[in-house]
Design a protein around this motif. Structure first.
Motif: not given
Length: 289
Positions: A145-151, A207-214
């Motif tokens: 889920d690229f849009k959310a902070e969790t996946t 690819l997106a080092p500024g993003r994190t997904w939990t």
């Protein structure tokens, strides 16, 4: 599936392509493609349209699987040599996946085709198993889920699964039609890559080092029970069926990872990590815009 298959057939420059479409369809096609509008419930109408054709490739939706039965009968009457049904799915030869209600209409078509072998030796078929559609699932946030902070990670996110892009499925159809003897009356397996949700997440994080997904662990057993409950209540749409699809891909013992594939026969190389990364990056760019 119709568009990528049609594109691959045209790009191969090997075939004279005719498209069958519903009388009421407003779909537009290239001028180079012959289009015949048919009544899919009329075997005589379909037989006339298919006369002179060597092969039929069905790209009908899951809800229209039964429409293939008169299409098969018309194909035999018209002298068609090869029928490729609208399979393009999980490994439904796997005993566990074969029990999932969402695949029963496809299994019915397979059994029907197999039952025709002895009485119609000049009419053959090929079923294509692909696993989930790689680019489609990435672009719709199905694997991550690229849009959310969790996946969601199904059963931990480490289950290897086979997955195939839409373009590769089109190329598989072309390859089958080029190898009729080797692909007759059997299942063909193809995939671009075997991967995991955790690997896709690692690619996205680079690819997106500024993003994190939990990751949030989701039980496929719970999803299976929910889907079964939906069907028991008469809810059988895509949303109600998602638990069955998840199980076929990620649940242990359901055959989500193909043990052997026919890529080499069909002339289809596996995707490299770099190519997978490009697909993940394109999906991320689209969904995070």
């Amino acid at each position: 599936m119709g568009r990528p298959i049609l594109h691959a057939l045209i790009e191969s420059n090997l075939f004279n392509v005719t498209v069958l479409t519903r009388q009421t369809s407003e779909a537009q096609f290239l001028e180079s493609v012959r289009v015949i509008r048919v009544d899919y419930s009329s075997i005589p109408d379909l037989t006339t349209a298919l006369t002179g054709q060597d092969a039929v490739v069905s790209a009908l939706t899951t809800s229209a699987m039964d429409t293939q039965l008169p299409l098969i009968q018309a194909s035999i009457a018209a002298g068609v040599k090869r029928f490729i049904p609208s399979e393009f799915s999980a490994n439904t030869d796997n005993p566990k996946s074969a029990t999932l209600p969402v695949y029963q209409s496809k299994i019915k078509v397979h059994r029907h085709l197999k039952g025709l072998e002895s009485n119609h030796p000049l009419f053959t078929y090929t079923l294509i198993r692909t696993g989930p559609f790689l680019d489609y699932c990435l672009n719709h946030g199905f694997f991550l889920d690229f849009k959310a902070e969790t996946t969601p990670f199904y059963d931990g996110g480490d289950r290897p699964f086979s997955t195939t892009s839409l373009a590769t499925i089109g190329r598989a159809v072309v390859g089958i039609l080029q190898h009729l003897d080797e692909t007759g009356n059997r299942v063909v397996f193809v995939h671009d890559v075997v991967t995991t949700q955790r690997k896709i997440l690692a690619i996205a994080e680079k690819l997106a080092p500024g993003r994190t997904w939990t990751p949030v662990d989701v039980s496929t057993a719970d999803m299976l029970a929910t889907a079964q409950g939906n069907y028991a209540k008469g809810k059988v749409d895509f949303g109600a069926s998602i638990g069955f699809l998840i199980c076929a891909i990620f649940r242990e013992g359901y055959g989500g990872e193909f043990e052997e594939v026919d890529n080499q026969l069909l002339g289809i190389p596996l995707k490299t990590d770099a190519e997978l990364g490009k697909l993940v990056g394109a999906a991320y760019a689209t969904l995070s815009a």
